[in-house]
Design a protein around this motif. Structure first.
Motif, PDB file in Angstrom:
ATOM      1  N   LEU A  33     -21.315 -34.939  69.662  1.00 10.19           N
ATOM      2  CA  LEU A  33     -20.711 -35.850  68.254  1.00 10.19           C
ATOM      3  C   LEU A  33     -22.014 -36.018  67.097  1.00 10.19           C
ATOM      4  O   LEU A  33     -21.616 -35.666  66.073  1.00 10.19           O
ATOM      5  N   ASN A  34     -23.142 -36.095  67.507  1.00 14.88           N
ATOM      6  CA  ASN A  34     -24.396 -36.163  66.710  1.00 14.88           C
ATOM      7  C   ASN A  34     -24.375 -34.959  65.992  1.00 14.88           C
ATOM      8  O   ASN A  34     -24.760 -34.867  64.666  1.00 14.88           O
ATOM      9  N   GLU A  35     -24.153 -33.891  66.690  1.00 12.48           N
ATOM     10  CA  GLU A  35     -24.342 -32.407  65.841  1.00 12.48           C
ATOM     11  C   GLU A  35     -23.534 -32.277  65.079  1.00 12.48           C
ATOM     12  O   GLU A  35     -23.833 -31.814  63.672  1.00 12.48           O
ATOM     13  N   CYS A  36     -22.110 -32.655  65.102  1.00  8.46           N
ATOM     14  CA  CYS A  36     -21.329 -32.563  64.265  1.00  8.46           C
ATOM     15  C   CYS A  36     -21.557 -33.440  63.099  1.00  8.46           C
ATOM     16  O   CYS A  36     -21.226 -33.149  62.063  1.00  8.46           O
ATOM     17  N   ARG A  37     -21.799 -34.688  63.574  1.00  4.02           N
ATOM     18  CA  ARG A  37     -22.193 -35.681  62.437  1.00  4.02           C
ATOM     19  C   ARG A  37     -23.141 -35.008  61.468  1.00  4.02           C
ATOM     20  O   ARG A  37     -22.928 -35.431  60.082  1.00  4.02           O
ATOM     21  N   THR A  38     -24.313 -34.377  62.181  1.00  5.73           N
ATOM     22  CA  THR A  38     -25.469 -33.890  61.013  1.00  5.73           C
ATOM     23  C   THR A  38     -24.878 -33.009  60.268  1.00  5.73           C
ATOM     24  O   THR A  38     -25.335 -32.937  59.108  1.00  5.73           O
ATOM     25  N   ARG A  39     -23.782 -32.285  60.534  1.00  9.04           N
ATOM     26  CA  ARG A  39     -23.288 -31.283  59.993  1.00  9.04           C
ATOM     27  C   ARG A  39     -22.289 -31.963  58.682  1.00  9.04           C
ATOM     28  O   ARG A  39     -21.472 -30.908  58.099  1.00  9.04           O
ATOM     29  N   GLY A  40     -22.026 -33.092  58.767  1.00  9.60           N
ATOM     30  CA  GLY A  40     -20.879 -33.623  57.919  1.00  9.60           C
ATOM     31  C   GLY A  40     -19.602 -33.981  58.515  1.00  9.60           C
ATOM     32  O   GLY A  40     -18.740 -34.127  57.338  1.00  9.60           O
ATOM     33  N   PHE A  41     -19.550 -33.723  59.741  1.00 10.82           N
ATOM     34  CA  PHE A  41     -17.923 -33.683  60.265  1.00 10.82           C
ATOM     35  C   PHE A  41     -17.684 -34.790  61.154  1.00 10.82           C
ATOM     36  O   PHE A  41     -18.691 -35.108  62.004  1.00 10.82           O
ATOM     37  N   GLN A  42     -16.629 -35.470  61.040  1.00 10.60           N
ATOM     38  CA  GLN A  42     -16.254 -36.594  61.998  1.00 10.60           C
ATOM     39  C   GLN A  42     -15.378 -35.955  62.984  1.00 10.60           C
ATOM     40  O   GLN A  42     -14.430 -35.118  62.652  1.00 10.60           O
ATOM     41  N   VAL A  43     -15.532 -35.987  64.291  1.00  8.66           N
ATOM     42  CA  VAL A  43     -15.102 -35.255  65.189  1.00  8.66           C
ATOM     43  C   VAL A  43     -14.709 -36.288  66.287  1.00  8.66           C
ATOM     44  O   VAL A  43     -15.226 -37.386  66.636  1.00  8.66           O
ATOM     45  N   GLY A  44     -13.769 -35.734  67.370  1.00 10.68           N
ATOM     46  CA  GLY A  44     -13.566 -36.383  68.850  1.00 10.68           C
ATOM     47  C   GLY A  44     -14.145 -35.352  70.032  1.00 10.68           C
ATOM     48  O   GLY A  44     -14.221 -33.971  69.461  1.00 10.68           O
ATOM     49  N   GLY A  51     -15.094 -30.400  75.173  1.00  9.51           N
ATOM     50  CA  GLY A  51     -14.241 -29.995  73.843  1.00  9.51           C
ATOM     51  C   GLY A  51     -14.522 -30.688  72.889  1.00  9.51           C
ATOM     52  O   GLY A  51     -14.710 -31.845  72.862  1.00  9.51           O
ATOM     53  N   VAL A  52     -14.459 -29.956  71.421  1.00  4.39           N
ATOM     54  CA  VAL A  52     -14.850 -30.746  70.432  1.00  4.39           C
ATOM     55  C   VAL A  52     -13.715 -30.633  69.525  1.00  4.39           C
ATOM     56  O   VAL A  52     -13.130 -29.395  69.252  1.00  4.39           O
ATOM     57  N   SER A  53     -13.114 -31.511  68.589  1.00  7.42           N
ATOM     58  CA  SER A  53     -12.185 -31.263  67.597  1.00  7.42           C
ATOM     59  C   SER A  53     -12.243 -32.194  66.245  1.00  7.42           C
ATOM     60  O   SER A  53     -12.845 -33.266  66.540  1.00  7.42           O
ATOM     61  N   GLY A  54     -12.223 -31.426  65.239  1.00  6.29           N
ATOM     62  CA  GLY A  54     -12.079 -32.297  64.059  1.00  6.29           C
ATOM     63  C   GLY A  54     -12.900 -31.528  62.876  1.00  6.29           C
ATOM     64  O   GLY A  54     -12.716 -31.698  61.791  1.00  6.29           O
ATOM     65  N   CYS A  98     -20.841 -27.331  67.952  1.00  5.92           N
ATOM     66  CA  CYS A  98     -21.188 -28.673  68.270  1.00  5.92           C
ATOM     67  C   CYS A  98     -21.208 -28.832  69.875  1.00  5.92           C
ATOM     68  O   CYS A  98     -22.093 -29.544  70.398  1.00  5.92           O
ATOM     69  N   ALA A  99     -20.289 -28.493  70.511  1.00 10.66           N
ATOM     70  CA  ALA A  99     -20.171 -28.452  72.056  1.00 10.66           C
ATOM     71  C   ALA A  99     -21.292 -27.693  72.529  1.00 10.66           C
ATOM     72  O   ALA A  99     -22.056 -28.194  73.379  1.00 10.66           O
ATOM     73  N   LYS A 100     -21.837 -26.713  72.049  1.00 14.40           N
ATOM     74  CA  LYS A 100     -22.807 -25.918  72.684  1.00 14.40           C
ATOM     75  C   LYS A 100     -24.227 -26.833  72.453  1.00 14.40           C
ATOM     76  O   LYS A 100     -25.077 -26.943  73.263  1.00 14.40           O
ATOM     77  N   ALA A 101     -24.214 -27.547  71.272  1.00 18.01           N
ATOM     78  CA  ALA A 101     -25.367 -28.343  71.282  1.00 18.01           C
ATOM     79  C   ALA A 101     -25.378 -29.667  72.212  1.00 18.01           C
ATOM     80  O   ALA A 101     -26.437 -30.008  72.596  1.00 18.01           O
ATOM     81  N   GLY A 102     -24.014 -29.958  72.508  1.00 18.22           N
ATOM     82  CA  GLY A 102     -23.990 -30.966  73.588  1.00 18.22           C
ATOM     83  C   GLY A 102     -24.579 -30.405  74.781  1.00 18.22           C
ATOM     84  O   GLY A 102     -25.209 -31.279  75.500  1.00 18.22           O
ATOM     85  N   ILE A 103     -24.115 -29.364  75.113  1.00 16.69           N
ATOM     86  CA  ILE A 103     -24.913 -28.536  76.451  1.00 16.69           C
ATOM     87  C   ILE A 103     -26.259 -28.527  76.473  1.00 16.69           C
ATOM     88  O   ILE A 103     -27.090 -28.867  77.366  1.00 16.69           O
ATOM     89  N   ASP A 104     -26.654 -28.012  75.297  1.00 17.24           N
ATOM     90  CA  ASP A 104     -28.281 -27.757  75.210  1.00 17.24           C
ATOM     91  C   ASP A 104     -28.880 -28.881  75.324  1.00 17.24           C
ATOM     92  O   ASP A 104     -30.066 -28.983  76.048  1.00 17.24           O
ATOM     93  N   ALA A 105     -28.430 -30.154  75.006  1.00 16.06           N
ATOM     94  CA  ALA A 105     -29.134 -31.348  74.950  1.00 16.06           C
ATOM     95  C   ALA A 105     -29.206 -31.807  76.462  1.00 16.06           C
ATOM     96  O   ALA A 105     -30.387 -32.654  76.696  1.00 16.06           O
ATOM     97  N   ILE A 106     -28.558 -31.256  77.417  1.00 16.37           N
ATOM     98  CA  ILE A 106     -28.516 -31.764  78.688  1.00 16.37           C
ATOM     99  C   ILE A 106     -29.052 -30.642  79.653  1.00 16.37           C
ATOM    100  O   ILE A 106     -29.256 -30.790  81.031  1.00 16.37           O
ATOM    101  N   ARG A 107     -29.148 -29.543  79.255  1.00 13.74           N
ATOM    102  CA  ARG A 107     -29.434 -28.106  80.026  1.00 13.74           C
ATOM    103  C   ARG A 107     -30.692 -28.451  80.892  1.00 13.74           C
ATOM    104  O   ARG A 107     -30.337 -28.083  82.173  1.00 13.74           O
ATOM    105  N   GLU A 108     -31.669 -29.063  80.894  1.00 15.16           N
ATOM    106  CA  GLU A 108     -32.803 -29.238  81.658  1.00 15.16           C
ATOM    107  C   GLU A 108     -32.205 -30.100  82.695  1.00 15.16           C
ATOM    108  O   GLU A 108     -32.940 -29.990  83.887  1.00 15.16           O
ATOM    109  N   ARG A 109     -31.436 -31.038  82.571  1.00 19.00           N
ATOM    110  CA  ARG A 109     -30.882 -31.883  83.695  1.00 19.00           C
ATOM    111  C   ARG A 109     -29.592 -31.410  84.766  1.00 19.00           C
ATOM    112  O   ARG A 109     -29.226 -32.079  85.393  1.00 19.00           O
ATOM    113  N   LEU A 110     -29.283 -30.114  84.277  1.00 22.42           N
ATOM    114  CA  LEU A 110     -28.045 -29.570  84.824  1.00 22.42           C
ATOM    115  C   LEU A 110     -28.389 -28.994  86.197  1.00 22.42           C
ATOM    116  O   LEU A 110     -27.559 -28.936  87.018  1.00 22.42           O
ATOM    117  N   ASP A 111     -29.552 -28.614  86.252  1.00 20.64           N
ATOM    118  CA  ASP A 111     -29.868 -27.946  87.720  1.00 20.64           C
ATOM    119  C   ASP A 111     -30.498 -28.973  88.684  1.00 20.64           C
ATOM    120  O   ASP A 111     -31.419 -29.020  89.081  1.00 20.64           O
TER     121      ASP A 111
END
Length: 165
Positions: free
Chosen positions: A44-55, A138-141, A151-164
């Motif tokens: 959500l923050n990644e899309c917000r930074t890009r100027g988009f309001q999403v779900g 999933g991201v929409s908007g 934006c979805a990829k940015a979400g995963i990248d933010a938690i990547r280190e904690r996924l293992d």
């Protein structure tokens, strides 16, 4: 001779029973609600930074919703759309952009578009940990599935280190 055959049959039967018992239960990795929420927030923050309001929606490996977030001015349709995209990515185990390309009308996989509940629009990707599917986001908007997916990829990248885990 008969005794040897009976002993061999009993041994084989015991081995087969042990093998069936091992297959009776399975274990799998799952996202914690906190990790799913962190992933959604980052998207959500990644899309917000890009100027988009999403779900944003994060689902578990079975497609069940764990987290949804909607920015203040995102359309009402964004949450069900993000959830449908995430469900589709998780249950087909494939990014929705890839499914979109594979299921074009006239292709061998065009029938995927008729699967009940499938929402084959770009913007959702799977979440993997140590080689196992643990969910999808999933991201929409945003004005296009490619931006939703970024934006979805940015979400995963933010938690990547904690996924293992």
């Amino acid at each position: 001779m008969l005794r040897s055959v009976l002993i061999a049959l009993l041994a084989a039967s015991a081995i087969a029973a042990a093998a069936r018992a091992q297959d009776a239960l399975v274990t799998y990795k799952a996202l914690s609600p906190e990790l799913a929420l962190d992933c959604a927030r980052a998207a959500l923050n990644e899309c917000r930074t890009r100027g988009f309001q999403v779900g944003v929606a994060v689902v578990d490996r079975f497609g069940l919703t764990q987290v949804t977030l909607r920015d203040r001015f995102a359309g009402a349709h964004t949450i069900p759309t993000a959830t449908g995209k995430a469900w589709t990515a998780a249950t087909f185990r494939t990014a929705t952009t890839d499914l979109q390309n594979l299921s074009q009308p006239g292709s061998a996989l065009s029938g995927l578009r008729s699967v009940p509940g499938a929402l084959i629009l770009g913007g959702a990707i799977t979440i993997d940990a140590a080689g196992s599917l643990v969910g999808a986001i999933g991201v929409s908007g945003a004005p296009g599935g490619d931006i939703d997916e970024a934006c979805a990829k940015a979400g995963i990248d933010a938690i990547r280190e904690r996924l293992d885990f």
